[in-house]
Write a protein that holds these residues in place. Sequence first.
Motif, PDB file in Angstrom:
ATOM      1  N   SER A 116       6.962 -14.408   3.822  1.00  0.00           N
ATOM      2  CA  SER A 116       5.629 -14.038   3.139  1.00  0.00           C
ATOM      3  C   SER A 116       4.477 -14.475   4.123  1.00  0.00           C
ATOM      4  O   SER A 116       3.224 -14.301   3.949  1.00  0.00           O
ATOM      5  CB  SER A 116       5.300 -14.925   1.917  1.00  0.00           C
ATOM      6  N   TYR A 117       4.764 -15.586   5.213  1.00  0.00           N
ATOM      7  CA  TYR A 117       3.842 -16.223   5.950  1.00  0.00           C
ATOM      8  C   TYR A 117       2.735 -15.472   6.591  1.00  0.00           C
ATOM      9  O   TYR A 117       1.563 -15.693   6.877  1.00  0.00           O
ATOM     10  CB  TYR A 117       4.425 -17.182   6.788  1.00  0.00           C
ATOM     11  N   GLN A 118       3.116 -14.261   6.899  1.00  0.00           N
ATOM     12  CA  GLN A 118       2.134 -13.248   7.736  1.00  0.00           C
ATOM     13  C   GLN A 118       1.100 -12.961   6.641  1.00  0.00           C
ATOM     14  O   GLN A 118       0.030 -12.219   7.183  1.00  0.00           O
ATOM     15  CB  GLN A 118       2.809 -12.020   8.093  1.00  0.00           C
ATOM     16  N   ARG A 119       1.131 -12.975   5.389  1.00  0.00           N
ATOM     17  CA  ARG A 119       0.141 -12.627   4.433  1.00  0.00           C
ATOM     18  C   ARG A 119      -0.763 -13.919   4.152  1.00  0.00           C
ATOM     19  O   ARG A 119      -1.470 -13.906   3.207  1.00  0.00           O
ATOM     20  CB  ARG A 119       0.660 -12.109   2.954  1.00  0.00           C
ATOM     21  N   PHE A 120      -0.627 -15.058   4.818  1.00  0.00           N
ATOM     22  CA  PHE A 120      -1.189 -16.343   4.670  1.00  0.00           C
ATOM     23  C   PHE A 120      -2.968 -16.111   5.341  1.00  0.00           C
ATOM     24  O   PHE A 120      -3.173 -16.525   6.235  1.00  0.00           O
ATOM     25  CB  PHE A 120      -0.665 -17.359   5.299  1.00  0.00           C
ATOM     26  N   VAL A 121      -3.501 -15.480   4.643  1.00  0.00           N
ATOM     27  CA  VAL A 121      -4.647 -14.977   5.168  1.00  0.00           C
ATOM     28  C   VAL A 121      -5.764 -15.218   3.918  1.00  0.00           C
ATOM     29  O   VAL A 121      -5.426 -14.837   2.694  1.00  0.00           O
ATOM     30  CB  VAL A 121      -4.992 -13.246   5.483  1.00  0.00           C
ATOM     31  N   LEU A 122      -6.953 -15.253   4.357  1.00  0.00           N
ATOM     32  CA  LEU A 122      -7.995 -15.400   3.227  1.00  0.00           C
ATOM     33  C   LEU A 122      -8.389 -13.986   2.504  1.00  0.00           C
ATOM     34  O   LEU A 122      -9.546 -13.439   2.939  1.00  0.00           O
ATOM     35  CB  LEU A 122      -9.433 -16.110   3.675  1.00  0.00           C
ATOM     36  N   ARG A 123      -7.559 -13.725   1.642  1.00  0.00           N
ATOM     37  CA  ARG A 123      -7.936 -12.319   0.943  1.00  0.00           C
ATOM     38  C   ARG A 123      -7.712 -12.520  -0.585  1.00  0.00           C
ATOM     39  O   ARG A 123      -6.830 -13.388  -0.967  1.00  0.00           O
ATOM     40  CB  ARG A 123      -7.096 -11.087   1.739  1.00  0.00           C
ATOM     41  N   PRO A 124      -8.308 -11.666  -1.412  1.00  0.00           N
ATOM     42  CA  PRO A 124      -8.185 -11.746  -2.846  1.00  0.00           C
ATOM     43  C   PRO A 124      -6.592 -11.389  -3.153  1.00  0.00           C
ATOM     44  O   PRO A 124      -6.221 -12.085  -4.442  1.00  0.00           O
ATOM     45  CB  PRO A 124      -8.797 -10.681  -3.317  1.00  0.00           C
ATOM     46  N   GLU A 125      -5.676 -10.862  -2.336  1.00  0.00           N
ATOM     47  CA  GLU A 125      -4.416 -10.775  -2.710  1.00  0.00           C
ATOM     48  C   GLU A 125      -3.552 -12.033  -3.052  1.00  0.00           C
ATOM     49  O   GLU A 125      -2.748 -11.939  -3.667  1.00  0.00           O
ATOM     50  CB  GLU A 125      -3.614  -9.654  -1.692  1.00  0.00           C
ATOM     51  N   LEU A 150      -0.144   4.954  -0.605  1.00  0.00           N
ATOM     52  CA  LEU A 150       0.809   4.184   0.212  1.00  0.00           C
ATOM     53  C   LEU A 150       2.048   5.333   0.480  1.00  0.00           C
ATOM     54  O   LEU A 150       2.856   5.252   1.390  1.00  0.00           O
ATOM     55  CB  LEU A 150       1.204   3.053  -0.286  1.00  0.00           C
ATOM     56  N   GLY A 151       1.999   6.415  -0.552  1.00  0.00           N
ATOM     57  CA  GLY A 151       3.080   7.237  -0.399  1.00  0.00           C
ATOM     58  C   GLY A 151       2.815   8.470   0.550  1.00  0.00           C
ATOM     59  O   GLY A 151       3.536   9.103   0.899  1.00  0.00           O
ATOM     60  N   GLY A 152       1.538   8.331   1.251  1.00  0.00           N
ATOM     61  CA  GLY A 152       1.623   9.185   2.368  1.00  0.00           C
ATOM     62  C   GLY A 152       0.119   9.919   2.120  1.00  0.00           C
ATOM     63  O   GLY A 152      -0.064  11.032   2.893  1.00  0.00           O
ATOM     64  N   GLN A 153      -0.740   9.878   1.051  1.00  0.00           N
ATOM     65  CA  GLN A 153      -1.721  10.788   0.802  1.00  0.00           C
ATOM     66  C   GLN A 153      -2.889  10.714   1.733  1.00  0.00           C
ATOM     67  O   GLN A 153      -3.697  11.476   1.931  1.00  0.00           O
ATOM     68  CB  GLN A 153      -2.259  10.814  -0.542  1.00  0.00           C
ATOM     69  N   VAL A 154      -2.911   9.425   2.307  1.00  0.00           N
ATOM     70  CA  VAL A 154      -3.863   9.042   3.296  1.00  0.00           C
ATOM     71  C   VAL A 154      -3.450   9.202   4.610  1.00  0.00           C
ATOM     72  O   VAL A 154      -2.320   8.215   4.921  1.00  0.00           O
ATOM     73  CB  VAL A 154      -4.673   7.740   2.921  1.00  0.00           C
ATOM     74  N   ASP A 155      -3.886   9.911   5.709  1.00  0.00           N
ATOM     75  CA  ASP A 155      -3.246  10.132   6.876  1.00  0.00           C
ATOM     76  C   ASP A 155      -3.197   8.828   7.798  1.00  0.00           C
ATOM     77  O   ASP A 155      -2.109   8.700   8.376  1.00  0.00           O
ATOM     78  CB  ASP A 155      -3.948  11.274   7.486  1.00  0.00           C
ATOM     79  N   TRP A 156      -4.147   8.058   7.678  1.00  0.00           N
ATOM     80  CA  TRP A 156      -4.180   7.010   8.725  1.00  0.00           C
ATOM     81  C   TRP A 156      -3.703   5.790   8.145  1.00  0.00           C
ATOM     82  O   TRP A 156      -3.471   4.819   8.948  1.00  0.00           O
ATOM     83  CB  TRP A 156      -5.780   6.618   8.903  1.00  0.00           C
ATOM     84  N   PHE A 157      -3.260   5.662   6.818  1.00  0.00           N
ATOM     85  CA  PHE A 157      -2.298   4.446   6.303  1.00  0.00           C
ATOM     86  C   PHE A 157      -1.138   4.036   7.397  1.00  0.00           C
ATOM     87  O   PHE A 157      -1.207   2.938   7.685  1.00  0.00           O
ATOM     88  CB  PHE A 157      -2.078   4.592   5.043  1.00  0.00           C
ATOM     89  N   PRO A 158      -0.295   5.223   7.640  1.00  0.00           N
ATOM     90  CA  PRO A 158       0.822   4.496   8.405  1.00  0.00           C
ATOM     91  C   PRO A 158       0.345   3.979   9.772  1.00  0.00           C
ATOM     92  O   PRO A 158       1.397   3.136  10.389  1.00  0.00           O
ATOM     93  CB  PRO A 158       1.735   5.872   8.854  1.00  0.00           C
ATOM     94  N   VAL A 159      -0.793   4.210  10.333  1.00  0.00           N
ATOM     95  CA  VAL A 159      -1.220   3.618  11.441  1.00  0.00           C
ATOM     96  C   VAL A 159      -1.412   2.008  11.221  1.00  0.00           C
ATOM     97  O   VAL A 159      -1.122   1.264  12.196  1.00  0.00           O
ATOM     98  CB  VAL A 159      -2.501   4.223  11.924  1.00  0.00           C
ATOM     99  N   VAL A 160      -1.831   1.573  10.204  1.00  0.00           N
ATOM    100  CA  VAL A 160      -2.169   0.075   9.795  1.00  0.00           C
ATOM    101  C   VAL A 160      -0.924  -0.414   9.511  1.00  0.00           C
ATOM    102  O   VAL A 160       0.059  -0.109   8.818  1.00  0.00           O
ATOM    103  CB  VAL A 160      -2.822   0.005   8.524  1.00  0.00           C
ATOM    104  N   GLU A 161      -0.642  -1.896  10.482  1.00  0.00           N
ATOM    105  CA  GLU A 161       0.843  -2.227  10.651  1.00  0.00           C
ATOM    106  C   GLU A 161       1.166  -2.749   9.063  1.00  0.00           C
ATOM    107  O   GLU A 161       2.466  -2.576   8.773  1.00  0.00           O
ATOM    108  CB  GLU A 161       0.781  -3.521  11.415  1.00  0.00           C
ATOM    109  N   GLU A 162       0.086  -3.356   8.517  1.00  0.00           N
ATOM    110  CA  GLU A 162       0.907  -3.926   7.139  1.00  0.00           C
ATOM    111  C   GLU A 162       0.909  -2.780   6.072  1.00  0.00           C
ATOM    112  O   GLU A 162       1.678  -3.136   5.023  1.00  0.00           O
ATOM    113  CB  GLU A 162      -0.376  -4.766   6.626  1.00  0.00           C
ATOM    114  N   LEU A 163       0.789  -1.546   6.431  1.00  0.00           N
ATOM    115  CA  LEU A 163       0.944  -0.526   5.421  1.00  0.00           C
ATOM    116  C   LEU A 163       1.930   0.325   5.597  1.00  0.00           C
ATOM    117  O   LEU A 163       2.296   1.286   4.997  1.00  0.00           O
ATOM    118  CB  LEU A 163      -0.206   0.298   5.051  1.00  0.00           C
ATOM    119  N   ARG A 164       2.716  -0.210   7.172  1.00  0.00           N
ATOM    120  CA  ARG A 164       3.917   0.541   7.564  1.00  0.00           C
ATOM    121  C   ARG A 164       5.253   0.175   6.686  1.00  0.00           C
ATOM    122  O   ARG A 164       5.181  -1.050   6.443  1.00  0.00           O
ATOM    123  CB  ARG A 164       4.134   0.377   8.640  1.00  0.00           C
TER     124      ARG A 164
END
Length: 282
Positions: free
Chosen positions: A64-73, A186-200
């Motif tokens: 999990s440590y890659q998600r240790f960022v200041l975000r609401p998640e 996340l299932g692919g309806q947004v074309d640029w999502f796969p480019v974002v590393e955390e969404l791959r």
Amino acid sequence: VWQGLLLVLSGWIEANDGLGMGRGSGVAWAMVWVATFGLLLAAAGRLGHFHLALAFCVLAVFVSYQRFVLRPELLSFCFLAFFVLGAERFREAPKFWLVFLPLLEVFWANAHGLHVLGPIYLGLRLLGDFLQGWAHRALPGMAAPRADVGELKQRLGLLGLCALGVLLNGNGFAGILYPYQLFFELGGQVDWFPVVEELRSPLMSGLPRTFFDPIAFYWVFMLCSLGALIMSRGEWQLSDLLPFAAFAALSLLARRNAPLFALVAVPILVRWLSSVGGGGSE
């Protein structure tokens, strides 16, 4: 364990301070992560062999440590850990959890878009218990569910109250539907999502760049999970299998979901492996 978690988080705190966020805010958010894994250890630590719970919790930290960022998640991870703890300890204090978790769900629904994961987790466990009971009556040799009829009714009430908490969303109908919209995106309806590393998907991330790449720990965790699943095949309960499979699939959808799978899976893995080793479980 707490000291070790703080050491892992110390670099993240320094990074946030370097970004101008201030050491105070960094420490506060770091403590949310410490609380998250403290809750996870509390949920798993009494299900069998404590050393298994400790080992899997530490592995979950590195997943999990890659998600240790200041975000609401961060709040969603912590709140999901509360739901896992409540589900595992529900029998000990049902009245407390019947009040606390629905109130937490109301707060969660107004804090982050992943609020729906709490009721989904509870619903999968409850559905598993109902299906386990049906299979026990219909199929010879199938184990009975861990929860009796009275407890199942209480858990159904808890699910209903938490579902009502989802509806108390300050953003209205759009806020209620947002998690489902995000899932389909996340299932692919947004074309640029796969480019974002955390969404791959981890399946599309290639080989780990270094030993400490979180994707390497993710696959170690996944292999350990599959090993525990095979070793404990005579001890399966659908109330474990359904949330395990659902959150594993969610983690394969996007790398950012790996901590969600780890939080749900750790108590299940401890229960499975402790039953194989004769440690027993609840």
